[in-house]
Design a protein around this motif. Structure first.
Motif, PDB file in Angstrom:
ATOM      1  N   VAL A 151      -0.949  35.144  -3.586  1.00  0.00           N
ATOM      2  CA  VAL A 151      -1.260  35.287  -5.010  1.00  0.00           C
ATOM      3  C   VAL A 151      -0.071  34.953  -5.904  1.00  0.00           C
ATOM      4  O   VAL A 151      -0.252  34.702  -7.094  1.00  0.00           O
ATOM      5  N   ASP A 152       1.152  34.911  -5.342  1.00  0.00           N
ATOM      6  CA  ASP A 152       2.339  34.557  -6.121  1.00  0.00           C
ATOM      7  C   ASP A 152       3.471  34.239  -5.151  1.00  0.00           C
ATOM      8  O   ASP A 152       3.482  34.746  -4.024  1.00  0.00           O
ATOM      9  N   THR A 153       4.410  33.411  -5.573  1.00  0.00           N
ATOM     10  CA  THR A 153       5.594  33.128  -4.768  1.00  0.00           C
ATOM     11  C   THR A 153       6.825  33.120  -5.669  1.00  0.00           C
ATOM     12  O   THR A 153       6.723  32.897  -6.871  1.00  0.00           O
ATOM     13  N   ASP A 154       7.979  33.388  -5.055  1.00  0.00           N
ATOM     14  CA  ASP A 154       9.257  33.213  -5.740  1.00  0.00           C
ATOM     15  C   ASP A 154      10.159  32.443  -4.785  1.00  0.00           C
ATOM     16  O   ASP A 154       9.668  31.810  -3.852  1.00  0.00           O
ATOM     17  N   ARG A 172      -1.879  44.594  -1.478  1.00  0.00           N
ATOM     18  CA  ARG A 172      -0.864  43.555  -1.660  1.00  0.00           C
ATOM     19  C   ARG A 172       0.462  43.955  -1.035  1.00  0.00           C
ATOM     20  O   ARG A 172       0.815  45.127  -1.022  1.00  0.00           O
ATOM     21  N   ARG A 206       4.611  41.954   0.137  1.00  0.00           N
ATOM     22  CA  ARG A 206       5.486  40.782   0.069  1.00  0.00           C
ATOM     23  C   ARG A 206       5.916  40.384   1.475  1.00  0.00           C
ATOM     24  O   ARG A 206       6.246  41.233   2.290  1.00  0.00           O
ATOM     25  N   VAL A 231       0.286  29.318  -3.892  1.00  0.00           N
ATOM     26  CA  VAL A 231      -0.725  30.226  -4.441  1.00  0.00           C
ATOM     27  C   VAL A 231      -2.122  29.693  -4.123  1.00  0.00           C
ATOM     28  O   VAL A 231      -2.394  28.499  -4.250  1.00  0.00           O
TER      29      VAL A 231
END
Length: 76
Positions: free
Chosen positions: A28-31, A55, A57, A9
């Motif tokens: 802005v985010d990860t999984d 945005r 993925r 991030v």
């Protein structure tokens, strides 16, 4: 040669695809498998462009400096 960092991030990455020259993204985010990224700089002029802030993925394994991947630019 510098090592490519693990996507995290706040990092800025640039698209290596010649069709998207200049496009930069902020993570802005990860999984476990994907990063949620926000468009910072659209690709070069002369193309239909998404607006900054959009945005999407992207799979984490694409964050490597290949012709179809991304290269690390720096931290936001």
């Amino acid at each position: 040669m510098t090592d490519t960092p693990t996507p995290a991030v706040g990092q800025i990455w640039q698209d290596n695809d010649p069709r998207s020259y200049g496009r930069r993204l902020r993570i802005v985010d990860t999984d476990d498998t994907h990063a949620l990224v926000e468009l910072v700089t659209p690709r070069g002029a002369g193309h239909q462009q998404a607006k900054p802030g959009r945005r999407t993925r992207i799979r984490l394994d694409r964050f490597r400096p290949t012709s179809t991947g991304y290269r690390h630019i720096g931290d936001a």
